[in-house]
Design a protein around this motif. Structure first.
Motif, short mmCIF file in Angstrom:
data_model
loop_
_atom_site.label_atom_id
_atom_site.label_comp_id
_atom_site.label_asym_id
_atom_site.label_seq_id
_atom_site.Cartn_x
_atom_site.Cartn_y
_atom_site.Cartn_z
N THR A 135 -3.20 15.49 -1.68
CA THR A 135 -2.31 14.82 -1.14
C THR A 135 -2.45 14.04 0.06
O THR A 135 -1.93 13.29 0.34
N ASP A 136 -3.55 14.32 0.81
CA ASP A 136 -4.00 13.56 1.86
C ASP A 136 -4.59 12.01 1.53
O ASP A 136 -5.81 11.97 1.69
N ASP A 137 -3.53 11.26 0.91
CA ASP A 137 -4.38 10.17 0.34
C ASP A 137 -3.64 9.06 1.10
O ASP A 137 -2.44 8.96 1.13
N GLY A 138 -4.05 7.78 1.42
CA GLY A 138 -3.54 6.95 2.02
C GLY A 138 -2.45 6.12 1.46
O GLY A 138 -1.37 5.78 2.16
N ARG A 139 -2.51 6.16 0.05
CA ARG A 139 -1.37 5.73 -0.70
C ARG A 139 0.13 6.47 -0.39
O ARG A 139 0.85 5.83 -0.52
N PHE A 140 -0.07 7.46 -0.07
CA PHE A 140 1.13 8.45 0.07
C PHE A 140 1.84 8.26 1.30
O PHE A 140 2.79 8.20 1.57
N TYR A 141 0.78 8.17 2.28
CA TYR A 141 1.18 7.87 3.67
C TYR A 141 1.83 6.20 3.74
O TYR A 141 2.98 6.06 4.26
N PHE A 142 1.15 5.52 3.18
CA PHE A 142 1.77 4.04 2.60
C PHE A 142 3.05 3.94 2.24
O PHE A 142 4.07 3.51 2.65
N HIS A 143 3.31 4.62 1.32
CA HIS A 143 4.54 4.60 0.35
C HIS A 143 5.71 5.23 1.37
O HIS A 143 6.94 4.95 0.99
N LEU A 144 5.31 6.37 2.00
CA LEU A 144 6.22 7.25 2.64
C LEU A 144 6.87 6.41 3.83
O LEU A 144 7.88 6.30 4.06
N GLY A 145 5.71 5.81 4.48
CA GLY A 145 6.33 4.95 5.62
C GLY A 145 7.13 3.61 5.14
O GLY A 145 8.15 3.30 5.82
N ASP A 146 6.87 3.14 4.15
CA ASP A 146 7.44 1.94 3.57
C ASP A 146 8.86 2.36 3.24
O ASP A 146 9.79 1.62 3.48
N GLU B 153 7.22 16.13 1.83
CA GLU B 153 6.87 17.47 1.57
C GLU B 153 5.43 17.71 0.85
O GLU B 153 4.71 18.54 1.07
N GLY B 154 5.23 16.75 0.03
CA GLY B 154 3.68 16.69 -0.68
C GLY B 154 2.89 16.56 0.18
O GLY B 154 1.91 17.37 0.27
N ILE B 155 2.91 15.76 1.34
CA ILE B 155 2.03 15.37 2.19
C ILE B 155 1.82 16.72 3.13
O ILE B 155 0.85 17.14 3.58
N GLU B 156 3.08 16.99 3.48
CA GLU B 156 2.86 18.21 4.32
C GLU B 156 2.55 19.51 3.91
O GLU B 156 2.04 20.35 4.55
N SER B 157 2.30 19.72 2.57
CA SER B 157 1.83 21.01 2.00
C SER B 157 0.44 21.01 2.26
O SER B 157 -0.14 21.95 2.12
N LYS C 126 4.41 16.93 -6.33
CA LYS C 126 5.61 16.20 -5.58
C LYS C 126 5.14 14.73 -4.76
O LYS C 126 5.99 13.93 -4.79
N VAL C 127 4.02 14.59 -4.33
CA VAL C 127 3.72 13.24 -3.98
C VAL C 127 3.71 12.39 -5.12
O VAL C 127 4.16 11.23 -4.99
N HIS C 128 3.10 12.70 -6.25
CA HIS C 128 3.19 11.58 -7.51
C HIS C 128 4.58 11.54 -7.98
O HIS C 128 4.97 10.26 -8.64
N TYR C 129 5.32 12.72 -7.99
CA TYR C 129 6.64 12.42 -8.55
C TYR C 129 7.38 11.38 -7.33
O TYR C 129 8.23 10.61 -7.70
N GLY C 130 7.31 11.60 -6.11
CA GLY C 130 7.84 10.73 -5.12
C GLY C 130 7.29 9.36 -5.27
O GLY C 130 8.05 8.35 -5.10
N PHE C 131 6.15 9.11 -5.58
CA PHE C 131 5.47 7.89 -5.86
C PHE C 131 6.22 7.23 -6.98
O PHE C 131 6.44 5.80 -7.04
N GLY D 273 2.17 20.63 -4.00
CA GLY D 273 2.29 19.31 -3.32
C GLY D 273 1.75 18.22 -4.00
O GLY D 273 2.21 16.97 -4.05
N PHE D 274 0.84 18.25 -4.86
CA PHE D 274 0.05 17.26 -5.76
C PHE D 274 1.46 16.56 -6.72
O PHE D 274 1.33 15.48 -6.96
#
Length: 735
Positions: free
Chosen positions: A499-510, A490-494, A468-473, A465-466
């Motif tokens: 992975t439970d980091d505001g930046r990833f929620y921010f970028h996923l929503g965006d 998928e990274g956040i859901e893992s 994945k979120v960075h690769y997605g970023f 998951g770690f």
């Protein structure tokens, strides 16, 4: 009568002598009991050891005799774990087979210490081992009364709770941090920094803490070592909740400046090739999952079973001395601990554990004194540990990991990257280290190499998951919006650490908003529920808690009425200077390059940024700059800018949020078409008027449309949030 007499004295009627009589047994029992009582009283009176804890450990078979006996039984270690425990006793008594990998004691050693079976009274039940243990403890307690160290005994490998605090506080996230941090970046700032990677705290950073928590929980289940934190940095949750690595520096003294060595790597950042690691068959490589925190009980159980080995054969022989020095560090007697470990290093220059203890003490001392110089010494000492011969693999990993973290703390990003590269070379199968390396590349802006690292990790562990979120970023930063979504999601859901980091929620929503996916606000809501966002609308990441939060403000509410009046009174002067700069066509208006536009043409001309005046720019608008000099709430706002903004027809700016809730944004209308221009902040939309000021909090989601037939020109002035104190305005890091 004779028979009765013989029987009375313990014999049998058949003439054979029987066991010890009841009275003799009672007498010996009372003697032993009294000895135990008085020994216990002495121990408690002189505060020598936690007697109840030791007895509980002996009773429950959850003790480590190398701790209790200060290494006296370490030579009986039969399973190679550095201590003498029940399993070792069973092996020595023949109750358990010795594993092939377990070292055997030499015959000379066995002869010199006696047969283990004899020491165990030749009994065949494990209970006899416990009896012998109790006798050894009683003997030790008597000896301890006459030793010069009359303090609690403890495990060498334990890392104190205060060390865990240090791990957690490496990257300052609280109110005190705001008063102390100096910003390192002096380059050009862009209005929105959503696609630049700025790390707060990621799971692989916690390797040292996790590993040492594992040891602590295994070997000290009931330990109550006091925590000394009165000299620590306390970072309350009242202020900044998100910081970048390169802002995490100790407050410099008046004559001391923070150094950034990215352009010229210091000698201490060079990793020599002679880092010593045991041969492959001796390496006890820690599985990647042990370097990450987890809420899964089964995973926690697995993690606890893995005990890092920090002592080589020689260090086991000086364990008592190491323990005594470490005890000082645990109790917060940092200066004394430094002296103790320095003496051990002098006596035993090839002891990895002694040098590692010295590095930890220097690390603690640097924080206590808030000294960059001392911290640089600790960074160098961590490197020395890894360069010694015969260093346990786990100790190499801990030392270099900590070195990398402290280099990042000082802003030595390239030096840290070199350390991480060396770690990956030494431990190529540890994906957590590769994840750290990817972060290292991101911190210097090398997204391409970071991408390669995460691709490699995902090829080996597709569900990491770690990674994945960075690769997605990275994909989103490359404007591969749709492609980034499944990796971020998928990274956040893992639920993996980091992975439970505001930046990833921010970028996923965006990303979802940009492709028209209505689930975007579901993720914003989840981010809010998990404490990453102040609300679904207010999603800034660099925040001071407790500030008044509302999308739109009036001049009176801000308290900056004089500034607003001055802007509105002089709006034509400000407009004319802006138009003159536009007409010169000298490239002073620079295109927005933060990937905020869906389409169109949007440029800006900046006079102040991060509280710094752009002297060259002000030559193009001298009267406007002179006017603003009177208002420090604007020119001194180190979390904002003052600039002209021109937007041409056909432009749409994606919904987005600013980086911080510490500022308010003023828009002065200069050239406004009659129709087609509007701005939405949260759920309310407004239009500009020439000569009038709009005020909003840009930490709330806002969106802009320019569908007019001619350009729109406004003047943007950022001001400190009115509820910030003068001290906060002075000490908050620039953004």
């Amino acid at each position: 009568m004779a028979d009765n007499k013989e029987t009375k004295h313990g014999g049998h009627k058949n003439g054979k002598k029987g066991g010890v009589s009841g009275s003799s047994f009672f007498t010996w029992f009372m003697v032993i009991a009294l000895l135990g009582v008085w020994t216990s009283v002495a121990v408690v009176w002189f505060d020598l050891v936690d007697y109840e804890e030791i007895l509980a450990k002996a009773k429950d078979f959850r003790y480590n005799l190398s701790e209790v006996l200060q290494g006296k039984l370490g030579v009986y270690d039969a399973d190679g774990d550095g201590d003498f425990d029940v399993d070792d006793a069973k092996v020595l008594l023949g109750l358990k087979e010795r594993s092939a990998s377990e070292p055997t004691a030499s015959s000379e050693e066995l002869e010199s210490r006696g047969a283990p079976g004899e020491q165990a009274l030749s009994g065949e039940e494990p209970q006899n081992i416990e009896d012998d243990v109790k006798e050894q403890i009683q003997s030790l307690l008597h000896e301890t009364l006459h030793t010069e160290h009359g303090e609690d005994l403890y495990q060498e490998e334990d890392e104190p709770t205060r060390d865990q605090q240090l791990e957690d506080e490496d990257f300052l996230t609280g109110s005190d941090a705001d008063d102390k941090i100096e910003n390192l970046e002096t380059g050009t700032f862009h209005e929105e920094t959503e696609d630049s990677y700025q790390v707060e705290e990621t799971a692989p950073q916690d390797y040292n803490q996790d590993m040492e928590e594992i040891i602590y929980e295994q070997e000290n289940p009931g330990s109550s070592e006091p925590v000394v934190d009165d000299e620590r940095l306390h970072h309350d949750a009242d202020d900044i909740t998100y910081q970048v690595y390169d802002e995490q520096v100790y407050e410099p003294l008046e004559d001391e400046r923070i150094e950034v060595s990215d352009n010229a790597v210091e000698d201490s950042n060079i990793i020599p090739e002679d880092v010593s690691v045991p041969p492959a068959e001796e390496q006890q490589e820690v599985p990647p999952e042990t370097s990450r925190k987890t809420n899964d009980p089964e995973q926690k159980e697995k993690v606890k079973k893995k005990k890092p080995k920090l002592l080589n054969k020689f260090d086991k022989t000086i364990k008592a001395e190491l323990d005594a020095a470490e005890k000082l560090r645990k109790r917060g007697k940092i200066e004394e601990a430094v002296n103790a470990f320095e003496e051990l290093v002098r006596k035993y220059p090839h002891s990895p554990r002694a040098r590692y203890g010295k590095a930890q003490c220097e690390d603690d001392l640097a924080e206590k004194r808030r000294s960059n110089e001392v911290l640089r010494g600790a960074i160098e000492t961590y490197q020395e540990v890894a360069s010694l011969p015969d260093v346990p693999a786990d100790l190499v990993k801990l030392s270099l990991k900590r070195r990398s973290e402290r280099q990042q703390f000082l802003g030595h990003m390239r030096g840290s990257l070199m350390t991480l590269k060396r770690l990956v070379q030494l431990f190529p199968n540890d994906t957590s280290l590769k994840n750290d390396l990817g972060v290292g590349y991101l911190l210097i802006g090398d997204n391409e190499n970071a991408k390669k690292v995460y691709e490699e990790v995902l090829n080996v562990t597709p569900n990491d998951g770690f990674a994945k979120v960075h690769y997605g970023f990275i994909l989103k930063a490359q404007n591969k919006i749709a492609e980034s979504i499944p990796y971020l999601k998928e990274g956040i859901e893992s639920g993996d650490p980091g992975t439970d980091d505001g930046r990833f929620y921010f970028h996923l929503g965006d990303a979802m908003q940009r492709v028209g996916n209505k689930e975007a606000y579901k993720w914003y809501e989840l981010g809010h529920m998990r404490g990453h966002f102040a609300s679904v609308w207010q999603r800034s990441l660099y925040n001071v808690k407790g500030l008044k939060a509302q999308p739109w403000w009036t001049s009176k509410e801000t308290g900056y009425t004089e500034l607003v009046k001055s802007l509105e009174r002089n709006w034509k002067l400000i407009r004319d200077e802006g138009l003159e700069v536009m007409d010169k066509a000298r490239g002073l208006f620079l295109p927005e390059d933060e990937n905020l536009r869906e389409k169109g043409d949007w440029s800006q001309f900046t006079l102040w940024q991060q509280g710094r005046k752009n002297e060259n720019a002000c030559k193009g608008a001298p009267k406007t700059c002179a006017l603003l000099e009177k208002f420090p709430e604007a020119t001194g706002c180190r979390r904002g800018q003052i600039k002209y903004s021109v937007m041409h027809p056909g432009t749409h700016v994606w919904p987005h949020t600013g980086p911080t809730n510490c500022r308010l944004r003023m828009h002065l209308g200069l050239v406004i078409p009659k129709e087609g221009c509007k701005i939405r902040c949260a759920n309310k939309t407004k239009t500009w008027e020439e000569g009038k000021v709009l005020i909003f909090d840009d930490s709330f989601e806002h969106e802009v449309w320019q569908d007019a037939s001619s350009f729109r020109l406004i003047f943007i002035v950022d001001v400190w949030h009115p509820e910030l104190t003068p001290q906060q305005r002075h000490s908050l890091p620039a953004i």
